[in-house]
Design an enzyme around this catalytic site. Sequence first.
Site, PDB file in Angstrom:
ATOM      1  N   THR A   1       0.646  -1.331  -0.190  1.00  0.00           N
ATOM      2  CA  THR A   1      -0.061  -0.023   0.096  1.00  0.00           C
ATOM      3  C   THR A   1       0.994   1.279  -0.229  1.00  0.00           C
ATOM      4  O   THR A   1       0.419   2.294  -0.596  1.00  0.00           O
ATOM      5  CB  THR A   1      -1.055  -0.028   1.264  1.00  0.00           C
ATOM      6  OG1 THR A   1      -1.670  -1.161   1.257  1.00  0.00           O
ATOM      7  CG2 THR A   1      -1.726   1.093   1.370  1.00  0.00           C
TER       8      THR A   1
ATOM      9  N   THR B   1       2.206  -4.232   4.834  1.00  0.00           N
ATOM     10  CA  THR B   1       2.429  -4.530   6.011  1.00  0.00           C
ATOM     11  C   THR B   1       1.926  -5.853   6.537  1.00  0.00           C
ATOM     12  O   THR B   1       2.410  -6.241   7.600  1.00  0.00           O
ATOM     13  CB  THR B   1       1.317  -3.578   6.835  1.00  0.00           C
ATOM     14  OG1 THR B   1       0.017  -3.841   6.322  1.00  0.00           O
ATOM     15  CG2 THR B   1       1.601  -2.217   6.642  1.00  0.00           C
ATOM     16  N   ASP B   2       1.398  -6.593   5.679  1.00  0.00           N
ATOM     17  CA  ASP B   2       0.828  -7.760   6.109  1.00  0.00           C
ATOM     18  C   ASP B   2       1.978  -8.969   6.497  1.00  0.00           C
ATOM     19  O   ASP B   2       1.673  -9.644   7.532  1.00  0.00           O
ATOM     20  CB  ASP B   2       0.072  -8.462   4.995  1.00  0.00           C
ATOM     21  CG  ASP B   2      -1.138  -7.735   4.837  1.00  0.00           C
ATOM     22  OD1 ASP B   2      -1.497  -6.917   5.758  1.00  0.00           O
ATOM     23  OD2 ASP B   2      -1.896  -8.309   3.891  1.00  0.00           O
TER      24      ASP B   2
ATOM     25  N   LYS C   1       2.190  -7.562  13.511  1.00  0.00           N
ATOM     26  CA  LYS C   1       0.867  -6.913  13.081  1.00  0.00           C
ATOM     27  C   LYS C   1      -0.227  -7.218  13.962  1.00  0.00           C
ATOM     28  O   LYS C   1      -0.342  -8.453  13.769  1.00  0.00           O
ATOM     29  CB  LYS C   1       0.774  -7.009  11.597  1.00  0.00           C
ATOM     30  CG  LYS C   1      -0.445  -6.238  11.062  1.00  0.00           C
ATOM     31  CD  LYS C   1      -0.655  -6.090   9.436  1.00  0.00           C
ATOM     32  CE  LYS C   1      -1.815  -5.569   9.170  1.00  0.00           C
ATOM     33  NZ  LYS C   1      -2.032  -5.558   7.580  1.00  0.00           N
TER      34      LYS C   1
HETATM   35  N1  ASP Z   1      -1.797  -6.576   1.365  1.00  0.00           N
HETATM   36  C1  ASP Z   1      -0.946  -5.508   1.589  1.00  0.00           C
HETATM   37  C2  ASP Z   1       0.576  -6.014   1.541  1.00  0.00           C
HETATM   38  O1  ASP Z   1       1.024  -6.418   2.593  1.00  0.00           O
HETATM   39  C3  ASP Z   1      -1.418  -4.736   2.668  1.00  0.00           C
HETATM   40  C4  ASP Z   1      -0.260  -3.455   2.615  1.00  0.00           C
HETATM   41  O2  ASP Z   1       0.339  -2.950   1.802  1.00  0.00           O
HETATM   42  O3  ASP Z   1      -0.341  -2.911   3.815  1.00  0.00           O
HETATM   43  O4  ASP Z   1       1.096  -5.907   0.751  1.00  0.00           O
END
Ligand code: ASP
Length: 434
Positions: free
Chosen positions: A100, A176-177, A254
């Site tokens: 993101t 973040t995942d 997380k």
């Molecule tokens: N699904 C995304 C990822 O981890 C969520 C994000 O970017 O925070 O790449």
Amino acid sequence: MEYEGVVKSILDGAGADVGDYIEITREKDSFKGIVMPHIEFSGKDILTLKLDNGYNIGVKVDDMCKVQLVQRRQEGKRAEPEYVADPSKPTVSILGTGGTIASYVEYRTGAVFPAEKARDLVFTVPELADLCNVRAKVVYSMFSENMTSENWKKLAGEAGAELDSGSSGVVIPHGTDTLGYTAAALSFMLDNLSGPVILVGSQRSSDRPSSDAFLNLTSSARLAKEDLGEVVVVMHGETSDSFCTIHRGTKVRKMHSSRRDAFMSINQKPLGSVHQDGRTEWLDEHRSRSSGPVKLQAEMEDDVVLVHFYPGLPAQLFRSTVKDAKGVVIAGTGLGHVSSSLFPEVERLIQAGIPVVMTTQCLYGRVNMNVYSAGRDLLLAGVIPGEDMLPETAFIKLMWVLGQTSDAGKVRELMTANLRGEINPAIKLEEYSE
Ligand code: ASP
């Protein structure tokens, strides 16, 4: 998305459109900024503006609001920031991986793009160029659930090379995942760091009024100049924009699917915080920069399995899950247990030379396999206690340890040693009795 209703009519009335610089006034309040595209989730009468300080805000519009067009957007010309190297500022490397945080909003026109080129990475936050000389590179453009050990290896190599070639610190924007997995992998792969390696993400993309990308990225760039020689994660410390928290790469998780302050240090105080005014506050001991060069040990064994135990897990299902594994980490219950029906399976693995490491799905606290007979039997069978390590950190560590050695004694020695702050001796056990 197009604006509709009251927002559209007020913009039309002023002859303004997405990308234009406007002033919006309602009674005594007034905001100046670039009109960003309409955001579906923000409500139909909310106008999104990018303020001069880089933040996006949502302005609730009604018939009492007045809009004045201050400057028309420059058609066909991207307002690209000028990067003139300033010898008085340190160089910070930015290695983009996607997620993101990497989708950027073109500063002038308001269009949203995935970052594909190096300069796109800093385009969304031109303030980065005020803080340091940016050396940016897109290593990947992917969502983090697709990361594998090959990606971690490449990132570790790139980060080490950046530090060895004089960078003050490395910032890695990442989804973040699985940010915590990458942080743990880089923590083990890299040693003798001559500067920080900082993983950063954002829970909301920078086209949303509530995006955390701006503070997370500027805080990371600030930290990249500090005296730190560890792999860390920098993310919002609370839901408002007051500070970011610095988490050790082996102790972070997380803990929320959508909050901006989703990341927490588990079994470890955060190392510190970076405040909005630029101040870094240290809260716990941390490694200083080395004089280099960075030591890279990136080999990993991919065939390691992480099993989350649950009551009733059929023995034959466990057996087929770990069939081809070269190492197994179990997130067991409480102090580190699985059902007695799995004991023969665990014994069989260990007798076949497959290391089995026990962690706790409680996350907080450490395993203690001496309290109940179930734990003692597992210890006798040769299970390696994972202390207070997060299950996923123990999993990454076992992949890395098996990449370095296949000697059973050495594997046990490394898994129980505190190599990168992954085991916290300060987490004390409570008193237990059977
Ligand atoms: N699904 C995304 C990822 O981890 C969520 C994000 O970017 O925070 O790449």
